[in-house]
Design a protein around this motif. Structure first.
Motif, PDB file in Angstrom:
ATOM      1  N   TYR B  31      -7.088  -0.498   1.144  1.00 18.27           N
ATOM      2  CA  TYR B  31      -7.480   0.594   0.263  1.00 18.27           C
ATOM      3  C   TYR B  31      -7.389   0.163  -1.196  1.00 18.27           C
ATOM      4  O   TYR B  31      -6.418  -0.477  -1.609  1.00 18.27           O
ATOM      5  CB  TYR B  31      -6.568   1.809   0.455  1.00 18.27           C
ATOM      6  CG  TYR B  31      -6.671   2.508   1.785  1.00 18.27           C
ATOM      7  CD1 TYR B  31      -7.435   2.024   2.822  1.00 18.27           C
ATOM      8  CD2 TYR B  31      -5.986   3.693   1.978  1.00 18.27           C
ATOM      9  CE1 TYR B  31      -7.517   2.684   4.029  1.00 18.27           C
ATOM     10  CE2 TYR B  31      -6.055   4.377   3.183  1.00 18.27           C
ATOM     11  CZ  TYR B  31      -6.818   3.864   4.210  1.00 18.27           C
ATOM     12  OH  TYR B  31      -6.895   4.531   5.406  1.00 18.27           O
ATOM     13  N   SER B  94      -3.539  -0.330  -1.795  1.00 21.74           N
ATOM     14  CA  SER B  94      -2.465  -0.005  -0.846  1.00 21.74           C
ATOM     15  C   SER B  94      -2.889  -0.423   0.556  1.00 21.74           C
ATOM     16  O   SER B  94      -4.075  -0.631   0.830  1.00 21.74           O
ATOM     17  CB  SER B  94      -2.142   1.489  -0.866  1.00 21.74           C
ATOM     18  OG  SER B  94      -3.138   2.235  -0.196  1.00 21.74           O
ATOM     19  N   TYR B  95      -1.911  -0.525   1.440  1.00 22.10           N
ATOM     20  CA  TYR B  95      -2.226  -0.661   2.853  1.00 22.10           C
ATOM     21  C   TYR B  95      -2.819   0.648   3.366  1.00 22.10           C
ATOM     22  O   TYR B  95      -2.631   1.710   2.763  1.00 22.10           O
ATOM     23  CB  TYR B  95      -0.968  -0.986   3.658  1.00 22.10           C
ATOM     24  CG  TYR B  95      -0.455  -2.390   3.463  1.00 22.10           C
ATOM     25  CD1 TYR B  95       0.765  -2.619   2.836  1.00 22.10           C
ATOM     26  CD2 TYR B  95      -1.190  -3.495   3.901  1.00 22.10           C
ATOM     27  CE1 TYR B  95       1.238  -3.915   2.648  1.00 22.10           C
ATOM     28  CE2 TYR B  95      -0.721  -4.784   3.715  1.00 22.10           C
ATOM     29  CZ  TYR B  95       0.483  -4.982   3.084  1.00 22.10           C
ATOM     30  OH  TYR B  95       0.952  -6.253   2.907  1.00 22.10           O
ATOM     31  N   GLY B  96      -3.506   0.593   4.458  1.00 22.68           N
ATOM     32  CA  GLY B  96      -3.945   1.799   5.127  1.00 22.68           C
ATOM     33  C   GLY B  96      -2.759   2.469   5.793  1.00 22.68           C
ATOM     34  O   GLY B  96      -1.687   1.897   5.882  1.00 22.68           O
ATOM     35  N   GLY B  97      -2.940   3.690   6.241  1.00 19.36           N
ATOM     36  CA  GLY B  97      -1.825   4.425   6.831  1.00 19.36           C
ATOM     37  C   GLY B  97      -1.264   5.417   5.834  1.00 19.36           C
ATOM     38  O   GLY B  97      -1.257   5.161   4.630  1.00 19.36           O
ATOM     39  N   LEU B  98      -0.781   6.518   6.338  1.00 21.12           N
ATOM     40  CA  LEU B  98      -0.334   7.599   5.464  1.00 21.12           C
ATOM     41  C   LEU B  98       0.810   7.180   4.561  1.00 21.12           C
ATOM     42  O   LEU B  98       1.753   6.508   4.994  1.00 21.12           O
ATOM     43  CB  LEU B  98       0.096   8.805   6.299  1.00 21.12           C
ATOM     44  CG  LEU B  98      -1.018   9.658   6.904  1.00 21.12           C
ATOM     45  CD1 LEU B  98      -0.420  10.767   7.744  1.00 21.12           C
ATOM     46  CD2 LEU B  98      -1.923  10.205   5.820  1.00 21.12           C
ATOM     47  N   ASP B  99       0.683   7.617   3.293  1.00 18.26           N
ATOM     48  CA  ASP B  99       1.791   7.540   2.347  1.00 18.26           C
ATOM     49  C   ASP B  99       2.233   6.133   1.994  1.00 18.26           C
ATOM     50  O   ASP B  99       3.363   5.937   1.530  1.00 18.26           O
ATOM     51  CB  ASP B  99       2.981   8.367   2.849  1.00 18.26           C
ATOM     52  CG  ASP B  99       2.592   9.820   3.064  1.00 18.26           C
ATOM     53  OD1 ASP B  99       3.086  10.424   4.033  1.00 18.26           O
ATOM     54  OD2 ASP B  99       1.772  10.326   2.271  1.00 18.26           O
ATOM     55  N   GLN B 100       1.360   5.165   2.168  1.00 21.47           N
ATOM     56  CA  GLN B 100       1.679   3.829   1.686  1.00 21.47           C
ATOM     57  C   GLN B 100       1.660   3.831   0.154  1.00 21.47           C
ATOM     58  O   GLN B 100       0.791   4.446  -0.461  1.00 21.47           O
ATOM     59  CB  GLN B 100       0.652   2.822   2.205  1.00 21.47           C
ATOM     60  CG  GLN B 100       0.708   2.628   3.706  1.00 21.47           C
ATOM     61  CD  GLN B 100       2.005   1.998   4.147  1.00 21.47           C
ATOM     62  OE1 GLN B 100       2.513   1.087   3.497  1.00 21.47           O
ATOM     63  NE2 GLN B 100       2.563   2.486   5.234  1.00 21.47           N
TER      64      GLN B 100
END
Lengths: 113, 113
Positions: B31, B94-100
């Motif tokens: 992201y 950011s990495y993918g996935g919630l709240d990274q």
């Protein structure tokens, strides 16, 4: 729409004073909440986060508790240092898995020796 | 560790000129985001990308374009620069996935005269 409201600055404190920076939010559902810090001349960096109600995020002596009943996420530190002088941003995540953030306007903290 | 690198750091443009703000990250983040930061206004999302070849508009996309041909690079293009685009621009990833957590570059200060 979703929004974040922060107390206006600047906040000027003496070293070792107690810090509170207020943050309230408006959102549908229960978004994750963040505090980011920006030191002079730099980009933002994550300070702490909380992903659900009653969670407490903490880092470097800073704390913030996700209060669903008051829709608040106030930042606190028991004893500030000159090195804590920076701009602090409250933010909430929206847009699901895209991790898009809505930021507050930022609060400048100046700590005097 | 390079992290997120933005170039240039400063630029002055004349009204009507165009330019590209460069952003590259070496953390293999899926992201990437572009924000602008105006005094007293916090950060506003311009465009974002969840992977190579995928981009989407944020809150304030007018007057800007982006592309994402590789995971590492996410350039922001200004066509026909206007005084209202005077701002500090931040790229984040950011990495993918919630709240990274989002990792920010040091910003590009752009003035349009």
């Amino acid at each position: 729409g979703d929004s974040v409201t922060q107390m206006e600055g600047p906040v000027t404190l003496s070293e070792e004073a107690f810090l509170t920076i207020n943050c309230t939010y408006t959102a549908t559902g229960y978004p994750s909440l963040f505090w980011y810090v920006q030191y002079p001349g730099e980009g933002l960096q994550l300070l702490l986060k909380a992903t659900k109600a009653d969670d407490k995020g903490s880092n470097k002596g800073f704390e913030a508790t996700y209060r669903k009943e008051t829709t608040s996420f106030h930042l606190e530190k028991g004893s500030v240092q000159v090195s804590d002088s920076a701009v602090y941003f409250c933010a909430l995540r929206y847009g699901g898995a895209t991790n898009k953030l809505i930021f507050g306007t930022g609060t400048l903290l100046a700590v005097q020796p | 560790n390079a992290g997120v690198t933005q170039t240039p750091k400063f630029r002055i443009l004349k009204i009507g000129q165009s330019m590209t703000l460069q952003c590259t990250q070496d953390m293999n983040h899926n992201y990437m985001y572009w924000y602008r930061q105006d005094p007293g206004m916090g950060l506003k999302l311009i465009y974002y990308s969840v992977g190579a070849g995928i981009t989407d508009k944020g809150e304030v996309p007018n007057g800007y374009n982006v592309s994402r041909s590789t995971t590492e690079d996410f350039p922001l293009r200004l066509e026909l620069a206007a005084p209202s685009q005077t701002s500090v621009y931040f790229c984040a990833s950011s990495y993918g996935g919630l709240d990274q957590p989002q990792h920010f570059g040091d910003g590009t200060r752009l003035s349009i005269l």
